[in-house]
Structures are given as C-alpha cells and as structure tokens.
Motif scaffolding. Structure first.
Motif, PDB file in Angstrom:
ATOM      1  N   ALA A   1      45.875  33.682  44.137  1.00 35.81           N
ATOM      2  CA  ALA A   1      44.712  32.851  44.469  1.00 35.81           C
ATOM      3  C   ALA A   1      43.673  32.920  43.354  1.00 35.81           C
ATOM      4  O   ALA A   1      42.997  31.928  43.060  1.00 35.81           O
TER       5      ALA A   1
ATOM      6  N   TYR B   1      42.152  29.830  41.326  1.00 38.31           N
ATOM      7  CA  TYR B   1      40.702  29.662  41.231  1.00 38.31           C
ATOM      8  C   TYR B   1      40.275  29.464  39.771  1.00 38.31           C
ATOM      9  O   TYR B   1      39.567  28.515  39.442  1.00 38.31           O
TER      10      TYR B   1
ATOM     11  N   ARG C   1      42.648  27.846  50.217  1.00 35.34           N
ATOM     12  CA  ARG C   1      41.260  28.140  50.592  1.00 35.34           C
ATOM     13  C   ARG C   1      40.401  28.411  49.346  1.00 35.34           C
ATOM     14  O   ARG C   1      39.285  27.893  49.223  1.00 35.34           O
ATOM     15  N   VAL C   2      40.958  29.155  48.431  1.00 36.69           N
ATOM     16  CA  VAL C   2      40.213  29.490  47.216  1.00 36.69           C
ATOM     17  C   VAL C   2      40.052  28.250  46.327  1.00 36.69           C
ATOM     18  O   VAL C   2      39.015  28.049  45.700  1.00 36.69           O
TER      19      VAL C   2
HETATM   20  P1  GDP Z   1      40.075  38.306  48.735  1.00 35.32           P
HETATM   21  O1  GDP Z   1      38.667  38.660  48.355  1.00 35.32           O
HETATM   22  O2  GDP Z   1      41.089  38.828  47.787  1.00 35.32           O
HETATM   23  O3  GDP Z   1      40.409  38.607  50.163  1.00 35.32           O
HETATM   24  O4  GDP Z   1      40.232  36.735  48.637  1.00 35.32           O
HETATM   25  P2  GDP Z   1      39.244  35.557  48.347  1.00 35.32           P
HETATM   26  O5  GDP Z   1      39.636  34.416  49.208  1.00 35.32           O
HETATM   27  O6  GDP Z   1      37.816  35.988  48.420  1.00 35.32           O
HETATM   28  O7  GDP Z   1      39.554  35.164  46.849  1.00 35.32           O
HETATM   29  C1  GDP Z   1      40.750  35.427  46.156  1.00 35.32           C
HETATM   30  C2  GDP Z   1      40.480  35.456  44.659  1.00 35.32           C
HETATM   31  O8  GDP Z   1      39.978  34.197  44.224  1.00 35.32           O
HETATM   32  C3  GDP Z   1      39.414  36.460  44.293  1.00 35.32           C
HETATM   33  O9  GDP Z   1      39.950  37.725  43.964  1.00 35.32           O
HETATM   34  C4  GDP Z   1      38.757  35.838  43.073  1.00 35.32           C
HETATM   35  O10 GDP Z   1      39.485  36.141  41.892  1.00 35.32           O
HETATM   36  C5  GDP Z   1      38.895  34.366  43.324  1.00 35.32           C
HETATM   37  N1  GDP Z   1      37.648  33.861  43.931  1.00 35.32           N
HETATM   38  C6  GDP Z   1      37.499  33.397  45.178  1.00 35.32           C
HETATM   39  N2  GDP Z   1      36.237  32.999  45.406  1.00 35.32           N
HETATM   40  C7  GDP Z   1      35.569  33.204  44.250  1.00 35.32           C
HETATM   41  C8  GDP Z   1      34.211  32.995  43.834  1.00 35.32           C
HETATM   42  O11 GDP Z   1      33.366  32.510  44.603  1.00 35.32           O
HETATM   43  N3  GDP Z   1      33.925  33.313  42.552  1.00 35.32           N
HETATM   44  C9  GDP Z   1      34.833  33.844  41.699  1.00 35.32           C
HETATM   45  N4  GDP Z   1      34.482  34.127  40.453  1.00 35.32           N
HETATM   46  N5  GDP Z   1      36.115  34.062  42.054  1.00 35.32           N
HETATM   47  C10 GDP Z   1      36.482  33.755  43.312  1.00 35.32           C
END
Ligand code: GDP
Ligand code: GDP
Ligand code: MG
Length: 336
Positions: free
Chosen positions: A196, A200, A237-238
């Motif tokens: 993910a 992203y 989602r990401v």
């Molecule tokens: P989780 O935190 O691993 O449970 O999963 P997330 O859904 O929050 O996001 C997965 C990955 O996507 C993260 O480890 C980030 O590398 C990237 N990511 C998601 N949302 C963001 C954001 O708002 N900013 C940044 N820089 N990276 C994001």
C-alpha cells in the motif's frame, strides 16, 4: 490539426492495431492450437455431409464443451442451433459451421466485452487514470503491465508504474525490465515493504508530475483469501487518500492455459474485489482459447485485453468480431 485531434488519431491507430492485418495475423497465429482442436473437430463431424439430427447436435454440443466453451455457453449455442435448424430448415451439416460461428459471435457481441473501442482513452478531467492489476501468481500480471504501458505510451500517454509486488525479490527487477522496454518510469521500494505504501508513493508522484496513467502491479498470493482481500482493500484505501476515484480500473489477469480454472478464479476474485475488466493471457500456445467465450458471456465483466505472446506488442484489445473470425480461421475480421 489541433492537439486533441492528433491525440484521437494516435488512439485510433493503437486500437486499430488489433484489427489491422498484422494484429489479426498475430491473433490468428496465436489461436492456432485452439482452432485446430476446435474447428477441426467440428470439421470432422460436419464436413462429411451428414443429415442434421439429434445425434449430430449432441456430438456438436460435446465438442463445444470439450473445447472449454463451458456448459452454460454451450447450451445457449446449441439451443439457438436447434431453433434455427427447425425454423430455417438447414439440411446439410456443412451449414452448421457457419451457424456456430454466427451464434458465438452473437454471444460475444451481446456480452459486456463488446465496445472496447476506447480502450486507451482516459477521462481528461480525472487524471491520472489509475489501474490496479491483480491475479494469482504466474498468470502474466507483470508482463501485461509492460505491454499496457507500451500501448498507452504509443497512444501518447505519460505512464508511471508502481511495483507493489513487494513479496518476491525478483519482482522489482522484472518490472524494471518491462518499464525499460516500454520506456516508462517505475516507483519501487525494497522487498518486503508495504504494498500500500508503494501504491501511495506512486500515485503521489504521478499527481506531482502530472502523469496520465498509473499502473500498479501486485503480488498474487491467494492461498489466504482474507489476507488477499485485506491487502487489496488496503491498497485501494490508501490510493483513495490521493484520488477519490482510485483505483479507476481493477484489472483481473487470467491465464487461458488453465481453462475452466480461469473461470473459477475469476468468480473467487469477484467476491473480494471490485473488478472492472479482465485480461486473458497466453492465448497463444494453448488449445483452451475457447475459454474466452464463457468468460465473456457469463461473468458480467468485460474482457478488455488478450495476451497472444510474450513480446511487448503482444497485448490486443479484445474484439468479439476479430476474435470469432480468428477462431474460425476466416481471413479477416471485417464484413460481419
Ligand atoms: P497502516 O498504517 O500500515 O495500517 O496503513 P495505512 O492505511 O495507514 O497506510 C499504508 C501505507 O500507505 C503507510 O505505511 C504509508 O506508507 C502510506 N500512507 C497512507 N496514508 C498516508 C499519508 O497520509 N501520508 C503518507 N506520507 N503516507 C501514507
Ligand atoms: P505474474 O506472476 O502474474 O506477474 O506473471 P508474469 O508476468 O511474471 O508472467 C508469467 C509467465 O507468463 C512469464 O513467463 C511470461 O512471459 C508468460 N506470459 C505472460 N503473458 C503471456 C502471453 O500472452 N503469452 C505467453 N506465451 N506467455 C505469457
Ligand atoms: Mg508479477
């Protein structure tokens, strides 16, 4: 000529490649084994001037089913055949060859797989167009992504590929090779990273650099369905954090050489992912190419592309008319 017209012209050139003489020959060559096993089996039954009776029709049904056309689609074809024999009064078994071709064509034309004309056009107001590519291991996802990138590029599009198969060490290198062939850039992280996070980063970079198309490669582990579902959901989602409609397309890649298993795989994936299109690979070198028919007719999701070889220009836009013509070995896809 304005920019938009030039662009439209480029698109139609690429799309027409499928039905151009060269593209058609490639498809026809690719379908050689399928045609030999299917059309020749039919010829053996139909080419000897037999009377059209129930026994003959049963034999035809068996040929359809053993040619990977599947029970449901075969029954549809046989039902129409019976009706037409009754209504139109065919007596010569050789006529049946033409009827079958027409009925298969009809099924494909009425399926969601018709109308792929705009395959390489994208919504100008919703860029970058984001494509998530999924499917089990070895079906041809990475290869298809290389070919897709090449075709989008030929249509004048800037493409960025995301290497979200972080599961295998060799995955990045393989995708890099394909990106190099297609002449497009790739975003990757080290093996074992969060897929993910790669998706992203890729989308973020694509937006910053005003790319037109983003294609995300994924790993194909299906041994644990709930894991896969969770991972695909997380990637989506990401991606949505960067763009509301992402992924705009979810392409499921299926390996035609697996025949009816490909149908089963599609049904499994349809339960866990919002698939917008199918890609059927490896139609070359298999006698099971008939499987395109039940997949197109029964799954309610369009077959968008077919793979007819391992080279970069071996991905074709699926076209019912061209496909039927190639399957029956007629000379071109036109005039139907
Ligand atoms: P989780 O935190 O691993 O449970 O999963 P997330 O859904 O929050 O996001 C997965 C990955 O996507 C993260 O480890 C980030 O590398 C990237 N990511 C998601 N949302 C963001 C954001 O708002 N900013 C940044 N820089 N990276 C994001
Ligand atoms: P992935 O694991 O789903 O990413 O699959 P790959 O893209 O690595 O492909 C697996 C194998 O299938 C490779 O050897 C490809 O060359 C081969 N392959 C993919 N598409 C086609 C095709 O359309 N025709 C043929 N003959 N081979 C293909
Ligand atoms: Mg791969």
């Amino acid at each position: 000529m304005g920019f938009f017209d030039k662009f439209k012209e480029k698109i139609s050139t690429v799309v027409q490649d499928t039905s151009s003489a060269l593209g058609f020959d490639r498809l026809k060559d690719g379908l050689d084994k399928t045609r030999k096993s299917f059309a020749n089996k039919l010829q053996a039954v139909l080419g000897i001037g037999r009377k059209i009776d129930d026994e003959l029709i049963d034999e035809i049904e068996e040929i359809l089913i053993t040619s990977d056309i599947g029970v449901t689609a075969s029954e549809m074809i046989i039902e129409s055949l019976r009706q037409r024999v009754k209504q139109e009064g065919f007596e010569n078994s050789e006529d049946i060859f033409g009827i079958l071709q027409e009925e298969i064509h009809k099924i494909l034309v009425r399926s969601p797989s018709a109308g792929n004309d705009a395959a390489y056009s994208i919504d100008e107001d919703n860029k970058p167009h984001t494509i998530l590519v999924i499917g089990v291991n070895g079906v041809g996802k990475t290869t298809t992504i290389g070919k897709l990138a090449h075709n989008y590029k030929a249509a004048g599009r800037e493409v960025l590929i995301g290497a979200a198969d972080t599961f295998r060490a060799a995955a990045n290198e393989q995708l890099e090779v394909w990106a190099g062939r297609a002449g497009v850039q790739i975003i990757q992280q080290k093996m074992g990273s969060d897929p993910a996070a790669v998706a992203y980063d890729t989308l973020k970079s694509a937006i910053a650099h005003k790319k037109d198309v983003v294609i995300i490669d994924t790993a194909g582990r299906l041994h644990n369905k709930s894991n896969l579902m969770a991972e695909l959901a997380k990637i989506s989602r990401v991606m949505k954090k960067q763009k509301d409609s992402a992924p705009d397309d979810v392409l499921l890649v299926l390996d035609a050489t697996t025949g009816q298993n490909a149908v089963q795989q599609a049904k499994e994936f349809m339960k866990v992912a919002n698939i917008t299109g199918l890609v059927l690979t490896k139609l070359d070198g298999t006698a099971k190419g008939g499987v395109v028919i039940p997949i197109a007719a029964e799954l309610k999701i369009p077959v968008r592309y077919i793979g007819v070889g391992e080279k970069i220009n071996d991905l074709q836009v699926f076209d019912p008319t061209t496909f039927t013509a190639a399957l029956f070995g007629v000379n071109d896809g036109a005039g139907e």
